[in-house]
Scaffold this active site. Structure first.
Site, PDB file in Angstrom:
ATOM      1  N   HIS A  80       0.813  -1.271  -0.065  1.00  0.00           N
ATOM      2  CA  HIS A  80       0.066   0.205   0.036  1.00  0.00           C
ATOM      3  C   HIS A  80       0.841   1.186   0.192  1.00  0.00           C
ATOM      4  O   HIS A  80       1.914   1.427   0.718  1.00  0.00           O
ATOM      5  CB  HIS A  80      -0.862   0.005   1.108  1.00  0.00           C
ATOM      6  CG  HIS A  80      -0.398   0.088   2.618  1.00  0.00           C
ATOM      7  ND1 HIS A  80       0.004   1.134   3.088  1.00  0.00           N
ATOM      8  CD2 HIS A  80       0.040  -1.107   3.493  1.00  0.00           C
ATOM      9  CE1 HIS A  80       0.335   0.963   4.263  1.00  0.00           C
ATOM     10  NE2 HIS A  80       0.467  -0.358   4.475  1.00  0.00           N
TER      11      HIS A  80
ATOM     12  N   ASP B 200      -0.369   4.543   0.910  1.00  0.00           N
ATOM     13  CA  ASP B 200      -0.479   5.386   1.915  1.00  0.00           C
ATOM     14  C   ASP B 200       0.128   5.174   3.198  1.00  0.00           C
ATOM     15  O   ASP B 200       0.843   3.801   3.552  1.00  0.00           O
ATOM     16  CB  ASP B 200      -1.812   5.501   2.504  1.00  0.00           C
ATOM     17  CG  ASP B 200      -2.554   4.269   2.850  1.00  0.00           C
ATOM     18  OD1 ASP B 200      -2.316   3.076   2.576  1.00  0.00           O
ATOM     19  OD2 ASP B 200      -3.517   4.377   3.817  1.00  0.00           O
TER      20      ASP B 200
ATOM     21  N   ASP C 200       6.722   0.676   6.375  1.00  0.00           N
ATOM     22  CA  ASP C 200       5.034   0.548   6.130  1.00  0.00           C
ATOM     23  C   ASP C 200       4.515   1.320   5.266  1.00  0.00           C
ATOM     24  O   ASP C 200       4.260   2.625   5.668  1.00  0.00           O
ATOM     25  CB  ASP C 200       4.611   0.477   7.535  1.00  0.00           C
ATOM     26  CG  ASP C 200       2.951   0.339   7.645  1.00  0.00           C
ATOM     27  OD1 ASP C 200       2.519  -0.048   6.537  1.00  0.00           O
ATOM     28  OD2 ASP C 200       2.370   0.619   8.627  1.00  0.00           O
TER      29      ASP C 200
ATOM     30  N   GLU D  83      -4.850   1.621   2.950  1.00  0.00           N
ATOM     31  CA  GLU D  83      -4.873   0.739   3.920  1.00  0.00           C
ATOM     32  C   GLU D  83      -4.667   0.871   5.248  1.00  0.00           C
ATOM     33  O   GLU D  83      -5.488   0.404   6.213  1.00  0.00           O
ATOM     34  CB  GLU D  83      -3.594  -0.216   3.679  1.00  0.00           C
ATOM     35  CG  GLU D  83      -3.457  -1.654   4.216  1.00  0.00           C
ATOM     36  CD  GLU D  83      -2.843  -1.408   5.468  1.00  0.00           C
ATOM     37  OE1 GLU D  83      -2.751  -2.361   6.271  1.00  0.00           O
ATOM     38  OE2 GLU D  83      -2.479  -0.249   6.273  1.00  0.00           O
ATOM     39  N   GLU D  84      -4.308   2.237   5.608  1.00  0.00           N
ATOM     40  CA  GLU D  84      -4.254   2.760   6.851  1.00  0.00           C
ATOM     41  C   GLU D  84      -5.434   2.893   7.509  1.00  0.00           C
ATOM     42  O   GLU D  84      -5.725   3.133   8.831  1.00  0.00           O
ATOM     43  CB  GLU D  84      -3.112   3.595   7.083  1.00  0.00           C
ATOM     44  CG  GLU D  84      -1.662   3.305   6.827  1.00  0.00           C
ATOM     45  CD  GLU D  84      -1.013   2.287   7.621  1.00  0.00           C
ATOM     46  OE1 GLU D  84      -1.713   2.139   8.458  1.00  0.00           O
ATOM     47  OE2 GLU D  84       0.039   1.958   7.524  1.00  0.00           O
TER      48      GLU D  84
ATOM     49  N   ASP E  60       1.363 -10.212   1.179  1.00  0.00           N
ATOM     50  CA  ASP E  60       1.319  -8.857   1.706  1.00  0.00           C
ATOM     51  C   ASP E  60       2.141  -8.528   2.657  1.00  0.00           C
ATOM     52  O   ASP E  60       2.887  -9.370   2.974  1.00  0.00           O
ATOM     53  CB  ASP E  60      -0.055  -8.570   2.031  1.00  0.00           C
ATOM     54  CG  ASP E  60      -0.649  -7.219   2.202  1.00  0.00           C
ATOM     55  OD1 ASP E  60       0.017  -6.202   1.827  1.00  0.00           O
ATOM     56  OD2 ASP E  60      -1.789  -6.967   2.814  1.00  0.00           O
TER      57      ASP E  60
ATOM     58  N   HIS F  82       4.800   2.933  12.679  1.00  0.00           N
ATOM     59  CA  HIS F  82       3.479   3.522  13.322  1.00  0.00           C
ATOM     60  C   HIS F  82       3.986   4.820  14.266  1.00  0.00           C
ATOM     61  O   HIS F  82       3.433   5.487  15.003  1.00  0.00           O
ATOM     62  CB  HIS F  82       2.393   3.113  13.481  1.00  0.00           C
ATOM     63  CG  HIS F  82       1.697   2.472  12.470  1.00  0.00           C
ATOM     64  ND1 HIS F  82       0.244   2.284  12.450  1.00  0.00           N
ATOM     65  CD2 HIS F  82       1.890   2.243  11.292  1.00  0.00           C
ATOM     66  CE1 HIS F  82      -0.239   1.697  11.400  1.00  0.00           C
ATOM     67  NE2 HIS F  82       0.925   1.519  10.750  1.00  0.00           N
TER      68      HIS F  82
HETATM   69 ZN   LIG Z   1       0.904  -1.052   6.426  1.00  0.00          ZN
END
Ligand SMILES: [Zn+2]
Ligand SMILES: *[C@@H]1O[C@H](CO)[C@@H](O)[C@H](O)[C@H]1NC(C)=O
Ligand SMILES: *[C@@H]1O[C@H](CO)[C@@H](O)[C@H](O)[C@H]1NC(C)=O
Ligand SMILES: *[C@@H]1O[C@H](CO)[C@@H](O)[C@H](O)[C@H]1NC(C)=O
Length: 522
Positions: free
Chosen positions: A142, A144, A175, A209-210, A236, A482
């Protein structure tokens, strides 16, 4: 019967009990030892003969290194932030689209590749294979990222892609822009070298996705369903190569996620007629709700360690532990309850043991002298593989045990199905082989994802979803995810490109080899 005779009989009975207990214990120990010895799982395929399909090799020269790092840094600098389900930076998403077209010209011009935009900002690529009977697979990532603010204390600004000591810093370096760019960079190099796959494959890049993937991933799934696509497997993001993270484990471990915990957000509320604080009722909405929430914290969900895929993780890794852990982990049929009690002591390992309960919001009251008419709390649960959403909701209801507390499911889903990880499992074995070819000292094992990814939307298109990228995690690195100072080493990003470059070719085999048999005769 005389007294002494009776005593003797009791003694004799005890002796028999004792000796049969001893025999039983000895028997258990023997079975356990044999299991400890024979559980060196899955070495069969490593020794087997694989059809050679990885004909092209990628030796990254100085020029390519500069190029692939520059491409990656540009990707990090674009602020493709998802703020909420409704709010994303669409300017940045469009900019990202242009970047991909600029830096991967061969991917976008090859006659083998069909590209389409999905939901305006997500991407779906189909790379046509020469052999139509080979079931295609999907590489998913992903574009985003979650928000990041320099003020939180980053060593380098989060969208700077600045280099410090061989690491590139920035939101998305782990990520999930390293897989996004790594996959396309690998494909760009493959196509430039004249590669044409036998087995066709898809590349899906979601843009939300987030914030659950309801636009990107869900629309990619819808398109594939309309076209009747079935997938051999999906790969993934998710787990990584853990180096020194699991205490007691010798050497690094590559954990390939074979399932994800389920999730539920439950709203609890209590309402009553408001009153003045000078004449309070015996219980207020706040008091009733607080007591309910406290009961949930005091009564955690049942311990289920050993009943989900976490069992396979431990069995695969057992060989790389010293005694007594090796013995205990090889014999979870006996020791799972004991291990469960040890693991539940720490929050990070407790997550593997049960459905976790987290009270995340509590709102009530507007004025110091008014008894509030409404108190609300939100509880976020992550559901263990051995439980269903419905079972969890029933348990919450019975634990709260108070009719005055209204319960409402805000959203939730069951744990994801468990993907295969045995010797017949195509996707798992291909990923494993690709990892071991690159990193021979790593132990590959199936694992479970505590969080959720876009891949969960694909469960109707395939039986096997794997969540893994060969990103090296050392102690403390999980917090960067994150969090602040998210980073990847330049070397590791190159490894990602090489990984996807090999993986795509490895998927071209017609079928998996037969496992080498001798190891299994124990
Ligand atoms: Zn992710
Ligand atoms: C790889 O090379 C071998 C031997 O040259 C050839 O038979 C095979 O078809 C090639 N495989 C692919 C996927 O190109
Ligand atoms: C959105 O992206 C644009 C283009 O990359 C950038 O200039 C802008 O600062 C971003 N906005 C936010 C709020 O991050
Ligand atoms: C894509 O963009 C168009 C035009 O701006 C808009 O009408 C449409 O709703 C968008 N589609 C999605 C799925 O966001």
């Amino acid at each position: 019967m005389t007294e002494s005779g009776q005593k003797f009989k009791i003694f004799k009975f005890l002796k028999i009990v004792a000796s049969s207990f001893l025999i039983a214990a000895l028997l258990l120990f023997t079975i356990a030892s044999i299991r400890t010895l024979s559980l060196d799982v899955n070495v069969g395929l490593q020794l087997a003969r694989w059809e050679k399909t990885n004909n092209l090799s990628l030796v990254i020269d100085h020029h390519q290194r500069e190029e692939l790092l520059a491409n990656f840094k540009e990707a990090i600098r674009i602020r493709t932030v998802s703020f909420s389900e409704k709010k994303s930076n669409t300017t940045a998403l469009l900019q990202f689209d242009s970047l991909l077209r600029k830096v991967f010209p061969t991917v976008f011009s090859s006659s083998l590749v069909h590209h389409e935009l999905v939901a305006n900002y997500s991407h779906l690529f189909w790379v046509q294979g020469s052999q139509h009977d080979l079931v295609p697979y999907l590489l998913l990532a992903h574009i985003d990222v979650v928000p990041a603010s320099e003020a939180d204390g980053w060593e380098a600004p989060p969208f700077s892609a600045q280099e410090i000591d061989g690491f590139i810093y920035g939101r998305g370096t782990i990520d999930d822009k390293s897989p996004v760019m790594g996959i396309l960079q690998a494909l760009e190099y493959l196509l430039k070298k004249g590669y044409a796959p036998r087995r066709g494959f898809y590349i899906g890049l979601g843009h939300d996705e987030e914030v659950s993937g309801f636009k990107g991933a869900l629309n990619i799934v819808r398109i594939m369903k309309q076209r009747g696509v079935q997938l051999s497997f999906v790969l993934d993001e998710g787990l990584a190569v853990l180096d020194g993270v699991i205490s007691g484990l010798q050497g690094p471990a590559a954990l390939i996620g074979i399932s994800e915990k389920g999730s539920a957000t439950v709203k609890l509320s209590v309402s009553m007629v408001p009153g003045h604080s000078s004449m309070p009722p015996r219980e207020t909405t706040i008091g009733i709700l607080a007591a309910a929430v406290k009961r949930l914290e005091d009564n955690p969900m049942p311990r289920l360690f050993g009943h989900g895929p976490e069992r396979e993780t431990f069995e695969h890794l057992a060989q790389k532990f010293g005694l007594p852990m090796k013995f205990i982990m090889s014999n979870l049929w006996l020791f799972a309850p004991l291990l469960g009690r040890i693991l539940e002591r720490k929050p990070d390992t407790n997550a593997f043991v049960r459905t976790t309960t987290a009270v995340t919001m509590f709102n009530a009251g507007v004025k110091v002298n008014i008894i509030p008419s409404l108190a609300e709390a939100y509880v976020n649960l992550r559901i263990h593989s051995a439980q269903s959403l419905k079972e969890v909701l029933d348990l919450i209801q019975s634990t709260v045990g108070d009719q005055r507390v209204k319960m409402e499911l805000v959203d939730g889903f069951d744990p994801l199905p468990v993907s295969s990880a045995d010797e017949k499992s195509f996707g798992f074995q291909i990923i494993k082989k690709t990892v071991l070819d690159m990193f021979p000292t790593v132990t590959v094992a199936p694992g479970i994802c505590i969080g959720n990814t876009d891949s969960r939307h694909f469960k109707d298109l395939t039986n096997d979803i794997y969540r893994f990228a060969p990103i090296w995690f050392k102690p403390g690195d999980a917090q960067r995810f994150h969090g602040i100072n998210e980073r990847i080493s330049k070397k590791n990003y190159e490894e990602l490109v090489v990984f996807y470059f090999s993986l795509i070719q490895n998927c071209d085999i017609q079928k998996l080899p037969e496992p080498h048999s001798s190891v299994h005769e124990l």
